[in-house]
Scaffold this motif. Structure first.
Motif, mmCIF file in Angstrom:
data_model
loop_
_atom_site.group_PDB
_atom_site.id
_atom_site.type_symbol
_atom_site.label_atom_id
_atom_site.label_comp_id
_atom_site.label_asym_id
_atom_site.label_seq_id
_atom_site.Cartn_x
_atom_site.Cartn_y
_atom_site.Cartn_z
ATOM 1 N N UNK A 1 0.791 -1.156 0.060
ATOM 2 C CA UNK A 1 -0.002 -0.033 0.109
ATOM 3 C C UNK A 1 0.916 1.052 -0.005
ATOM 4 N N UNK A 2 1.745 1.429 0.703
ATOM 5 C CA UNK A 2 2.786 2.478 0.867
ATOM 6 C C UNK A 2 3.371 2.447 -0.434
ATOM 7 N N UNK A 3 3.905 1.390 -1.151
ATOM 8 C CA UNK A 3 4.645 1.657 -2.342
ATOM 9 C C UNK A 3 3.687 2.176 -3.372
ATOM 10 N N UNK A 4 2.430 1.787 -3.404
ATOM 11 C CA UNK A 4 1.557 2.407 -4.364
ATOM 12 C C UNK A 4 1.264 4.074 -3.977
ATOM 13 N N UNK A 5 1.020 4.262 -2.711
ATOM 14 C CA UNK A 5 1.008 5.776 -2.399
ATOM 15 C C UNK A 5 2.288 6.350 -3.107
ATOM 16 N N UNK A 6 3.327 5.908 -2.687
ATOM 17 C CA UNK A 6 4.450 6.613 -3.117
ATOM 18 C C UNK A 6 4.695 6.994 -4.664
ATOM 19 N N UNK A 7 4.142 5.656 -5.241
ATOM 20 C CA UNK A 7 4.289 5.739 -6.769
ATOM 21 C C UNK A 7 3.245 6.913 -7.319
ATOM 22 N N UNK A 8 2.121 7.439 -6.471
ATOM 23 C CA UNK A 8 1.316 8.282 -7.043
ATOM 24 C C UNK A 8 1.795 9.812 -6.682
ATOM 25 N N UNK A 9 2.807 9.832 -6.204
ATOM 26 C CA UNK A 9 3.410 11.206 -5.668
ATOM 27 C C UNK A 9 3.633 12.109 -6.894
ATOM 28 N N UNK A 10 4.564 11.611 -8.102
ATOM 29 C CA UNK A 10 4.336 12.469 -9.242
ATOM 30 C C UNK A 10 3.294 12.952 -9.838
ATOM 31 N N UNK A 11 2.050 12.138 -9.944
ATOM 32 C CA UNK A 11 0.881 12.565 -10.249
ATOM 33 C C UNK A 11 0.277 13.669 -9.374
ATOM 34 N N UNK A 12 0.296 13.421 -8.236
ATOM 35 C CA UNK A 12 -0.393 14.343 -7.331
ATOM 36 C C UNK A 12 0.408 15.658 -7.374
ATOM 37 N N UNK A 13 1.708 15.607 -7.379
ATOM 38 C CA UNK A 13 2.300 16.882 -7.625
ATOM 39 C C UNK A 13 2.190 17.686 -8.751
ATOM 40 N N UNK A 14 1.901 16.939 -9.883
ATOM 41 C CA UNK A 14 1.661 17.555 -11.135
ATOM 42 C C UNK A 14 0.150 18.081 -11.009
ATOM 43 N N UNK A 15 -0.899 17.555 -10.180
ATOM 44 C CA UNK A 15 -2.204 18.140 -9.921
ATOM 45 C C UNK A 15 -2.033 19.367 -9.177
ATOM 46 N N UNK A 16 -1.154 19.353 -8.108
ATOM 47 C CA UNK A 16 -0.814 20.467 -7.513
ATOM 48 C C UNK A 16 -0.452 21.615 -8.271
ATOM 49 N N UNK A 17 0.314 21.178 -8.953
ATOM 50 C CA UNK A 17 0.847 22.399 -9.758
ATOM 51 C C UNK A 17 0.036 22.806 -10.542
ATOM 52 N N UNK A 18 -1.096 22.249 -11.180
ATOM 53 C CA UNK A 18 -2.099 22.665 -12.215
ATOM 54 C C UNK A 18 -3.265 23.504 -11.354
ATOM 55 N N UNK A 19 -3.672 22.971 -10.110
ATOM 56 C CA UNK A 19 -5.001 23.402 -9.842
ATOM 57 C C UNK A 19 -4.547 23.994 -8.480
ATOM 58 N N UNK A 20 -3.415 24.011 -7.886
ATOM 59 C CA UNK A 20 -3.072 24.638 -6.636
ATOM 60 C C UNK A 20 -3.255 23.716 -5.415
ATOM 61 N N UNK A 21 -2.680 24.144 -4.344
ATOM 62 C CA UNK A 21 -2.671 23.744 -3.029
ATOM 63 C C UNK A 21 -3.925 22.771 -2.644
ATOM 64 N N UNK A 22 -3.769 21.847 -1.764
ATOM 65 C CA UNK A 22 -4.917 21.049 -1.305
ATOM 66 C C UNK A 22 -5.714 21.656 -0.132
ATOM 67 N N UNK A 23 -6.814 22.280 -0.235
ATOM 68 C CA UNK A 23 -7.291 22.940 0.856
ATOM 69 C C UNK A 23 -8.765 22.213 1.016
ATOM 70 N N UNK A 24 -9.129 22.068 2.456
ATOM 71 C CA UNK A 24 -10.326 21.296 2.957
ATOM 72 C C UNK A 24 -10.975 22.215 3.703
ATOM 73 N N UNK A 25 -12.164 22.553 2.977
ATOM 74 C CA UNK A 25 -13.262 23.439 3.854
ATOM 75 C C UNK A 25 -14.054 22.517 4.591
ATOM 76 N N UNK A 26 -14.122 22.817 5.993
ATOM 77 C CA UNK A 26 -14.899 22.169 6.958
ATOM 78 C C UNK A 26 -16.524 23.014 7.163
ATOM 79 N N UNK A 27 -17.416 22.697 6.203
ATOM 80 C CA UNK A 27 -18.349 23.587 6.456
ATOM 81 C C UNK A 27 -19.739 22.560 6.409
ATOM 82 N N UNK A 28 -20.680 23.268 7.104
ATOM 83 C CA UNK A 28 -21.862 22.334 7.440
ATOM 84 C C UNK A 28 -21.652 21.477 8.618
ATOM 85 N N UNK A 29 -23.147 20.745 9.025
ATOM 86 C CA UNK A 29 -22.990 19.872 9.957
ATOM 87 C C UNK A 29 -24.039 18.853 9.513
ATOM 88 N N UNK A 30 -23.405 17.675 9.312
ATOM 89 C CA UNK A 30 -24.139 16.813 8.511
ATOM 90 C C UNK A 30 -24.475 15.292 9.537
#
Length: 196
Positions: free
Chosen positions: A33-62
């Protein structure tokens, strides 16, 4: 005699003709599982370069299920609202790759949430009243980030839709073990990748 064969019974015939059961797939390991996660890092960094940092809005109560008077989970966060952000693009990438590799067996859609109250893991399971929690928060809406004018009446429904606990950045993705807690009451981390 030469060339003769022993007769078989009907049950023996059935056993001879029955297909062998499918082989059980090998159990997945944390290392894989960790090997798979590490293998995804280049694609993840490419997405961050394309659409910006990862921001998590904590809104609403459900609540997780339909009955607020007998709830087992109260949560905040994006839920299933895919807005095309880095958060969603990366979450779907990781979710789908882990599912394809056989690490995720669930058939539900991806939901992004931060659990505030979760009694589903208690033994025995104990329900709580989310209605009562929302009513009490409505009496002090500022604790849920709801700005009001003087003498403005806030309803539990206002709290459910308008709660805003802020937006938080993500700079690591962890692989965590469910039902095992660290000293900060988080699931224990088995490893992570850095997004910096």
């Amino acid at each position: 005699t030469s060339g003769s064969r022993e007769a078989t019974t009907p049950s023996e015939e059935a056993q001879l003709q029955a297909p062998s059961p499918p082989a059980t797939p090998p159990k997945k390991t944390v290392t894989e599982a960790l090997e798979l996660l590490n293998s995804l890092r280049p694609e993840i960094m490419s997405i961050i370069d394309d659409t910006g940092d990862i921001d998590v809005p904590l809104t609403g109560l459900k609540i997780m299920y339909d009955n607020p008077d007998e709830a087992y989970m109260l949560w905040t966060g994006p839920g299933t609202n895919n807005d095309g952000s880095s958060l969603w693009r990366i979450s779907l990438l990781v979710f789908n790759k882990f599912k394809e590799a056989g690490f995720i067996m669930q058939t539900r859609h991806l939901m992004l949430r931060c659990n505030l109250v979760n009694s589903s893991l208690t033994k025995p399971r104990k329900a709580f009243s989310a209605t009562e929690i929302l009513r009490r928060v409505a009496e002090q809406p500022e604790i849920a980030g709801i700005q009001t004018t003087e003498n403005q009446y806030v309803t539990p429904e206002d709290v459910a839709s308008g709660a805003d606990f802020g937006t938080y950045g993500v700079d690591q993705i962890h692989l965590r073990e469910m039902r095992s807690w660290d000293e900060e009451k988080r699931f224990v981390s088995l490893g992570h990748i850095s997004l910096k």
